[in-house]
Design an enzyme around this catalytic site. Sequence first.
Site, PDB file in Angstrom:
ATOM      1  N   GLU A 149       0.830  -1.255  -0.080  1.00 41.22           N
ATOM      2  CA  GLU A 149       0.030   0.192  -0.077  1.00 41.22           C
ATOM      3  C   GLU A 149       0.779   1.273   0.031  1.00 41.22           C
ATOM      4  OE1 GLU A 149      -3.294   0.510  -0.492  1.00 41.22           O
ATOM      5  OE2 GLU A 149      -2.540   2.449  -0.414  1.00 41.22           O
ATOM      6  N   LEU A 151      -0.693   4.561   0.182  1.00 40.25           N
ATOM      7  CA  LEU A 151      -1.517   5.646   0.805  1.00 40.25           C
ATOM      8  C   LEU A 151      -0.454   6.633   1.639  1.00 40.25           C
ATOM      9  CD1 LEU A 151      -2.538   4.998   3.830  1.00 40.25           C
ATOM     10  CD2 LEU A 151      -3.952   3.771   2.504  1.00 40.25           C
ATOM     11  N   LYS A 205       7.813  -1.571  -2.282  1.00 31.28           N
ATOM     12  CA  LYS A 205       7.265  -0.429  -1.360  1.00 31.28           C
ATOM     13  C   LYS A 205       8.378  -0.184  -0.643  1.00 31.28           C
ATOM     14  CE  LYS A 205       5.078   1.080   1.718  1.00 31.28           C
ATOM     15  NZ  LYS A 205       4.189   2.454   1.531  1.00 31.28           N
ATOM     16  N   PHE A 250       8.944  16.477  -2.162  1.00 28.42           N
ATOM     17  CA  PHE A 250       9.934  15.867  -0.949  1.00 28.42           C
ATOM     18  C   PHE A 250      11.087  16.598  -0.783  1.00 28.42           C
ATOM     19  CE2 PHE A 250       8.148  12.366   1.233  1.00 28.42           C
ATOM     20  CZ  PHE A 250       6.832  12.087   0.698  1.00 28.42           C
ATOM     21  N   GLY A 254      13.064  19.982   7.521  1.00 24.30           N
ATOM     22  CA  GLY A 254      12.209  20.250   8.392  1.00 24.30           C
ATOM     23  C   GLY A 254      12.712  19.762   9.842  1.00 24.30           C
ATOM     24  N   CYS A 261       6.113   4.843   9.292  1.00 20.92           N
ATOM     25  CA  CYS A 261       6.546   4.035   7.876  1.00 20.92           C
ATOM     26  C   CYS A 261       8.044   4.391   7.769  1.00 20.92           C
ATOM     27  CB  CYS A 261       5.836   4.230   6.565  1.00 20.92           C
ATOM     28  SG  CYS A 261       4.021   3.630   6.606  1.00 20.92           S
ATOM     29  N   LYS A 322       2.957  14.397  10.893  1.00 19.72           N
ATOM     30  CA  LYS A 322       2.617  15.432   9.615  1.00 19.72           C
ATOM     31  C   LYS A 322       1.044  15.955   9.815  1.00 19.72           C
ATOM     32  CE  LYS A 322       1.465  13.258   5.865  1.00 19.72           C
ATOM     33  NZ  LYS A 322       1.396  12.123   4.865  1.00 19.72           N
TER      34      LYS A 322
HETATM   35  P1  NAD Z   1      -2.070   0.125  12.613  1.00 20.75           P
HETATM   36  O1  NAD Z   1      -1.252   0.026  14.017  1.00 20.75           O
HETATM   37  O2  NAD Z   1      -2.897   1.549  12.425  1.00 20.75           O
HETATM   38  O3  NAD Z   1      -3.094  -0.937  12.471  1.00 20.75           O
HETATM   39  C1  NAD Z   1      -2.972  -2.365  12.573  1.00 20.75           C
HETATM   40  C2  NAD Z   1      -4.165  -2.951  13.155  1.00 20.75           C
HETATM   41  O4  NAD Z   1      -3.740  -4.190  12.955  1.00 20.75           O
HETATM   42  C3  NAD Z   1      -4.434  -2.533  14.332  1.00 20.75           C
HETATM   43  O5  NAD Z   1      -5.888  -2.184  14.538  1.00 20.75           O
HETATM   44  C4  NAD Z   1      -4.336  -3.933  15.245  1.00 20.75           C
HETATM   45  O6  NAD Z   1      -5.157  -3.781  16.504  1.00 20.75           O
HETATM   46  C5  NAD Z   1      -4.604  -4.828  14.288  1.00 20.75           C
HETATM   47  N1  NAD Z   1      -3.977  -6.185  14.744  1.00 20.75           N
HETATM   48  C6  NAD Z   1      -2.870  -6.717  15.031  1.00 20.75           C
HETATM   49  N2  NAD Z   1      -2.811  -7.864  15.178  1.00 20.75           N
HETATM   50  C7  NAD Z   1      -3.948  -8.212  14.822  1.00 20.75           C
HETATM   51  C8  NAD Z   1      -4.576  -9.631  14.737  1.00 20.75           C
HETATM   52  N3  NAD Z   1      -3.931 -10.912  15.077  1.00 20.75           N
HETATM   53  N4  NAD Z   1      -5.875  -9.851  14.236  1.00 20.75           N
HETATM   54  C9  NAD Z   1      -6.506  -8.681  13.898  1.00 20.75           C
HETATM   55  N5  NAD Z   1      -6.009  -7.458  13.899  1.00 20.75           N
HETATM   56  C10 NAD Z   1      -4.891  -7.412  14.394  1.00 20.75           C
HETATM   57  O7  NAD Z   1      -0.853   0.309  11.261  1.00 20.75           O
HETATM   58  P2  NAD Z   1      -0.913   0.796   9.969  1.00 20.75           P
HETATM   59  O8  NAD Z   1      -0.400   2.061  10.088  1.00 20.75           O
HETATM   60  O9  NAD Z   1      -2.441   0.757   9.350  1.00 20.75           O
HETATM   61  O10 NAD Z   1      -0.061  -0.200   9.139  1.00 20.75           O
HETATM   62  C11 NAD Z   1      -0.363  -1.474   8.641  1.00 20.75           C
HETATM   63  C12 NAD Z   1       0.543  -2.065   7.661  1.00 20.75           C
HETATM   64  O11 NAD Z   1       0.733  -0.872   6.465  1.00 20.75           O
HETATM   65  C13 NAD Z   1       2.088  -1.775   8.205  1.00 20.75           C
HETATM   66  O12 NAD Z   1       2.652  -3.089   7.726  1.00 20.75           O
HETATM   67  C14 NAD Z   1       2.483  -0.535   7.624  1.00 20.75           C
HETATM   68  O13 NAD Z   1       4.022  -0.347   7.586  1.00 20.75           O
HETATM   69  C15 NAD Z   1       1.750  -0.516   6.207  1.00 20.75           C
HETATM   70  N6  NAD Z   1       1.465   0.851   5.690  1.00 20.75           N
HETATM   71  C16 NAD Z   1       1.249   1.735   6.677  1.00 20.75           C
HETATM   72  C17 NAD Z   1       0.885   2.997   5.960  1.00 20.75           C
HETATM   73  C18 NAD Z   1       0.306   4.372   6.951  1.00 20.75           C
HETATM   74  O14 NAD Z   1       0.686   5.394   6.299  1.00 20.75           O
HETATM   75  N7  NAD Z   1       0.066   3.993   8.277  1.00 20.75           N
HETATM   76  C19 NAD Z   1       0.994   3.315   4.681  1.00 20.75           C
HETATM   77  C20 NAD Z   1       1.386   2.189   3.627  1.00 20.75           C
HETATM   78  C21 NAD Z   1       1.895   0.808   4.332  1.00 20.75           C
END
Ligand code: NAD
Length: 433
Positions: A149, A151, A205, A250, A254, A261, A322
């Site tokens: 992802e 985003l 990614k 970018f 700052g 991430c 941010k």
């Molecule tokens: P987050 O911590 O906001 O969300 C993860 C969720 O997973 C939490 O709500 C947690 O309770 C749940 N979870 C954990 N273990 C679980 C299980 N066993 N069963 C069910 N739910 C479970 O994390 P995020 O920011 O959404 O990131 C998720 C992934 O996406 C990561 O690998 C991150 O690197 C990637 N990512 C994040 C972004 C970003 O901007 N946040 C962008 C691109 C990719």
Amino acid sequence: MKLAIVGSGYVGLVTGACFADSGNDVICVDNNKRKIEMLKDNRIPIFEPGLRDIVERNAKEGRLKFTESLEEGVKNSLVIFIAVGTPSDIDGSADLSSVLKVASDIALCMNGYKILVVKSTVPVGTCEKVREIVKSKTKIDFDVVSNPEFLKEGAAIDDFVKPDRVVVGTDNVRTAEIMKELYSPFVRTGNPIIIMDQKSSELTKYASNGLLATKISFMNEMARLCEKVGANVDMVRMGMGSDSRIGYQFLFPGAGFGGSCFPKDVRAMVSIGKQQGVNTKVLEAVNIVNEDQKKVLPNKLKIYFNNNLKGKKIAIWGLAFKPKTDDIREAPSLVLIDELLKMGAKVTVYDPEANQNCKGIFKDKIEYAENNYDALRDAEALVVVTEWSQFRRPDFDRMKNLMKENVIFDGRNIYNPIEMKEMGFTYFSIGRP
Ligand code: NAD
């Protein structure tokens, strides 16, 4: 299509909401009881612009459901997205325990052919591990797809529904077609769905985040040079960005990059390099420069106050890593607050969305203001750490009346140094005279 999204955080909830909004039946699964209760109750556990409306509408129309039960999600879906966290382990590598646990639990409740889509950011070879785990636990047919992802928090909905590209890692033609169908409503203007092998998809990614983080650390280093030689980083940035090979994005210096991430993904790549015997010197430097950059604001304050911040009241505008998010994971504000507290300063903070998350860390060690002006009462300096748009054009006269000393440290270069001087502020920014 019937979908389950496991992990309802910043990525999972946006993914689920946007897929539901394009007509799919989506079940969002999370093992955090509080989150699921809130979502069932029409409350959104995170702040992401536009998300509330989409969640509300689709939940009301029955296309978006929430559950703590993985079994319910799996049994009712063809495609299951894994979007759980992959935080840094102590050694910097990505902690895959949640991803692998979810994979194993999915295997135990499969009731027919499923496509497992790994959306979490994971090291090369993780999809293969997921495949092995599931295969060891069930005889039912399945496929594993990599679908990283891209985003950005704060603009997540827009990024999801108008992606620059969708990356899909699979060598299975049938699965690739299903993924293309799923994403087709979002790429109607011709942005590509790039189908590639799984390893390349997993690495794409990390490589993207690595390069973006590199640009930021590079510019922060330029800003430090600018300060020493008397150049203006704004001018340097304009001069550089106008080169079409470089571009403007970018290039803003700052207070250092944070978030869930960039720091962790750069650490994970360094760790992958170590495992593979590849020296990732550029990436190692990116995080070292960033850690130093997070100290730039506290150091500027230390110098200004002659190392004596004891009892001084310092106001901070912006805590989130941010604007337009409540996420404070690895935010530069945390380092600043820590340093200020160590030096005995009294800290009052204000962030439009992140005060509550900050309270979870600093509790009553600092004060939380109701609005940006309240934070300034009797302050001996203001530090701007996050460039929320409401901080860009404040009432400077009102600020002067509230503050004890008219001193501003601007960690995001949102004010004009000449105007600030004319208005009677002592003003410091990043990489500008
Ligand atoms: P987050 O911590 O906001 O969300 C993860 C969720 O997973 C939490 O709500 C947690 O309770 C749940 N979870 C954990 N273990 C679980 C299980 N066993 N069963 C069910 N739910 C479970 O994390 P995020 O920011 O959404 O990131 C998720 C992934 O996406 C990561 O690998 C991150 O690197 C990637 N990512 C994040 C972004 C970003 O901007 N946040 C962008 C691109 C990719």
